[in-house]
Design an enzyme around this catalytic site. Structure first.
Site, PDB file in Angstrom:
ATOM      1  N   ARG A  67       0.989  -1.361   0.236  1.00  0.00           N
ATOM      2  CA  ARG A  67       0.206  -0.528   0.110  1.00  0.00           C
ATOM      3  C   ARG A  67       1.093   1.324  -0.328  1.00  0.00           C
ATOM      4  NH1 ARG A  67      -1.312   1.600   4.645  1.00  0.00           N
ATOM      5  NH2 ARG A  67      -2.710  -0.436   4.975  1.00  0.00           N
ATOM      6  N   TYR A  88     -16.986  17.325 -14.857  1.00  0.00           N
ATOM      7  CA  TYR A  88     -17.513  15.889 -14.855  1.00  0.00           C
ATOM      8  C   TYR A  88     -18.648  15.579 -13.260  1.00  0.00           C
ATOM      9  CZ  TYR A  88     -16.820  10.783 -14.322  1.00  0.00           C
ATOM     10  OH  TYR A  88     -17.040   9.422 -14.022  1.00  0.00           O
ATOM     11  N   ASP A  98      -8.445  19.384 -13.329  1.00  0.00           N
ATOM     12  CA  ASP A  98      -8.009  18.273 -14.073  1.00  0.00           C
ATOM     13  C   ASP A  98      -8.324  18.294 -15.094  1.00  0.00           C
ATOM     14  OD1 ASP A  98      -9.507  16.086 -15.066  1.00  0.00           O
ATOM     15  OD2 ASP A  98     -11.595  15.747 -13.562  1.00  0.00           O
ATOM     16  N   LYS A 108      -8.863   7.332 -18.410  1.00  0.00           N
ATOM     17  CA  LYS A 108      -9.497   7.894 -20.264  1.00  0.00           C
ATOM     18  C   LYS A 108      -8.110   7.816 -20.781  1.00  0.00           C
ATOM     19  CE  LYS A 108     -13.611   8.400 -18.055  1.00  0.00           C
ATOM     20  NZ  LYS A 108     -12.991   9.818 -16.987  1.00  0.00           N
TER      21      LYS A 108
HETATM   22  C1  LIG Z   1     -13.272   9.762 -15.634  1.00  0.00           C
HETATM   23  C2  LIG Z   1     -12.857  11.281 -15.250  1.00  0.00           C
HETATM   24  C3  LIG Z   1     -13.218  11.887 -13.727  1.00  0.00           C
HETATM   25  C4  LIG Z   1     -13.251  10.337 -12.962  1.00  0.00           C
HETATM   26  O1  LIG Z   1     -12.976   9.629 -12.802  1.00  0.00           O
HETATM   27  P1  LIG Z   1     -12.361   7.893 -12.990  1.00  0.00           P
HETATM   28  O2  LIG Z   1     -11.404   7.340 -12.951  1.00  0.00           O
HETATM   29  O3  LIG Z   1     -14.065   7.782 -13.424  1.00  0.00           O
HETATM   30  O4  LIG Z   1     -12.668   7.676 -11.440  1.00  0.00           O
HETATM   31  C5  LIG Z   1     -12.501  12.214 -13.789  1.00  0.00           C
HETATM   32  N1  LIG Z   1     -12.631  13.939 -14.222  1.00  0.00           N
HETATM   33  C6  LIG Z   1     -12.716  13.531 -15.209  1.00  0.00           C
HETATM   34  C7  LIG Z   1     -12.385  15.056 -16.940  1.00  0.00           C
HETATM   35  C8  LIG Z   1     -13.374  12.417 -15.935  1.00  0.00           C
HETATM   36  O5  LIG Z   1     -13.198  12.564 -17.353  1.00  0.00           O
END
Ligand SMILES: *Cc1c(COP(=O)(O)O)cnc(C)c1O
Length: 379
Positions: A46, A98, A170, A195
Site C-alpha cells: 500500500r 465531470y 483536472d 481515459k
Molecule cells: C472519468 C473522469 C473523472 C473520474 O475518473 P474515474 O477514473 O472514473 O474515477 C474525473 N474527471 C474527468 C474529466 C473524467 O472524465
C-alpha cells in the site's frame, strides 16, 4: 527530453535483477526484510510498489512536475486532494465539471464540512468576486465536460494565488500531450488515467502531479493512510498505454477536427462545441494554452427534441453507446441521462447542458468511416 521520448523512457529503467526492458508487474503485498528495519526501500505494497513508482515518475515527467502519485481511480485522486482541506474551508469550482466530481463535492465533502461554490470562470476576472478568506482551493476542469469550455489557466492561477488559494486542474480531457497546467501556475494536476492515459478502456485509475513538495508529502501521507492505491497490474497497463499517448492523441485530434467540421456544416446540427473551431467562444485561450484541441466534442440537434437525440444515440454502429472516453474506439454518450445524470435537471440546464446534447469521444479509427456512421445515424 521531448514529449515523445518521455512517454517511452521517463522514470523507466530496466529491471535491476533481470534486465527486463518492460517494468515488471510486482504482484506482491509485502517485501522480505534482511533484519528488522533493514530493507530495500519497500516494506508494504500500500505504501509503495516498484511498478507504481515507475508510473508515478513517468506521469510526473509528462506533466513537467517533480512529484507524482497514483490512485485507484480519478475520483480517488480527487478525494485525496479534497482531504488536504479542513472543515469550514471553501472550494471554488468551475460549474461545467465531470458529474462524478460534482457528486463527490456535494454529496460527500459538503456533509463533512467543506463548502463548494460553482461558478462560470470563462471570464477569469470574475474569480475576484467569488474568492473569500476561506477559499483554499480553486478547482478547474478545462476543456470542460461536456460543454468543452476553456478556462484561462494563467489568469485563474495568478488571481487565486494572490488570494492565497491553491489551484487544482483536472487535465483528463487535454492530457499532458496537449496541455501542462503546472506551466501556467497550477499547484496540482489531476487525471483520470482511465481515459486517454490508459487509452484502451481496460483500466480504472487516477493520478495527482505537483511541484509543491509540501503538498506532495501530505498527499503521499493520504495515499498511504486512506489506501486508495492502484494494483501493480493496472499500473503496468497504464505504463503500456502511455507509450503511445503522443501518436494516439495526434490521431484523436485530427479525427475530431474533421468530425467537428462535418457537424458544423450538417443541416440537422444546431451547435457544435469544440475548442478547435474558430467560432468557439474560448478559441483564443485554447490556442494560447493548448498544443491541439483534443478528441472530445459535443453537439446539439436542431429542433431540440429529445427523441431525435435518442434516435442518433441508438443508430450509430461504430460509435458505441457508453460512458467514459479516451479509448482508441469511438464512443457516443448522452450527458443528461448518463455521465451527468447525478446533477439535478434544473442545475444541468442552467449550465447549458440541454437534453439534446450529444457527446462524442472520437477514437482513432478511419475518419471517413466515423463520419459515414454519424451521417447515417443523424439521417
Ligand atoms: C472519468 C473522469 C473523472 C473520474 O475518473 P474515474 O477514473 O472514473 O474515477 C474525473 N474527471 C474527468 C474529466 C473524467 O472524465
Amino acid at each position: 527530453m521531448k514529449f515523445a521520448t518521455k512517454v517511452i523512457h521517463a522514470g523507466i529503467h530496466p529491471d535491476p535483477t533481470t534486465g527486463a526492458i518492460m517494468t515488471p508487474i510486482y504482484q506482491t503485498s509485502t517485501y522480505v526484510q534482511e533484519a528488522p528495519g533493514r530493507h530495500k526501500g519497500y516494506e508494504y505494497a500500500r505504501t509503495s510498489n516498484p511498478t507504481r513508482d515507475a508510473l508515478q515518475a513517468n506521469l510526473a515527467a509528462l506533466e513537467n512536475c517533480r512529484y507524482g502519485l497514483c490512485f485507484s481511480s480519478g475520483l480517488a485522486a480527487t478525494d485525496a486532494v479534497l482531504k488536504l482541506l479542513s472543515k469550514g474551508d471553501e472550494v471554488l469550482s468551475t460549474s461545467d465539471i465531470y458529474g462524478g466530481t460534482y457528486r463527490l463535492f456535494v454529496k460527500v465533502f459538503e456533509r463533512l464540512g467543506l463548502r463548494f461554490r460553482f461558478v462560470d470562470l470563462q471570464n477569469p476576472a470574475r474569480l475576484a468576486d467569488y474568492l473569500t478568506a476561506k477559499t483554499k482551493l480553486v478547482w478547474i476542469e478545462t476543456p470542460s465536460n461536456p460543454m468543452m469550455q476553456i478556462i484561462d489557466l494563467e489568469a485563474v492561477c495568478t488571481l487565486a494565488h494572490q488570494h492565497g488559494a491553491y489551484v487544482a486542474v483536472d487535465n483528463t480531457f487535454a492530457t499532458p500531450y496537449l496541455q501542462n497546467p503546472a506551466e501556467w501556475g497550477a499547484d496540482l494536476v489531476v487525471h483520470s488515467a482511465t481515459k486517454y492515459l490508459g487509452g484502451h478502456s481496460d483500466v480504472v485509475m487516477g493520478a495527482v502531479l505537483t511541484n509543491n513538495e509540501e503538498l506532495y508529502e501530505r498527499l503521499k501521507f493520504l495515499q498511504n493512510a486512506c489506501g486508495a492505491v492502484p494494483g501493480p497490474m493496472d499500473c503496468f497497463l497504464v505504463l503500456r498505454g502511455i507509450k503511445t499517448l503522443h501518436v494516439r492523441m495526434q490521431r484523436h485530434c485530427e479525427n475530431a477536427e474533421k468530425i467537428a467540421d462535418f457537424l458544423v456544416s450538417h443541416p440537422k446540427v444546431e451547435d457544435v462545441f469544440y475548442p478547435g473551431i474558430p467560432a468557439h467562444p474560448n478559441h483564443a485561450v485554447a490556442r494560447k494554452q493548448m498544443r491541439g484541441f483534443g478528441g472530445m466534442l459535443s453537439f446539439t440537434l436542431k429542433g431540440n427534441r429529445m427523441e431525435d437525440a435518442l434516435k442518433v444515440l441508438s443508430n450509430t454502429r461504430l460509435f458505441a453507446l457508453a460512458e467514459s472516453l479516451g479509448g482508441v474506439e469511438s464512443l457516443i454518450g448522452h450527458p443528461a441521462t448518463m455521465t451527468h445524470a447525478s446533477i439535478p435537471k434544473e442545475e444541468r440546464e442552467s449550465r447549458g447542458l440541454r437534453d439534446t446534447l450529444i457527446r462524442l469521444s472520437v477514437g482513432i479509427e478511419d475518419a471517413d468511416d466515423l463520419m459515414s456512421d454519424l451521417e447515417q445515424a443523424i439521417g
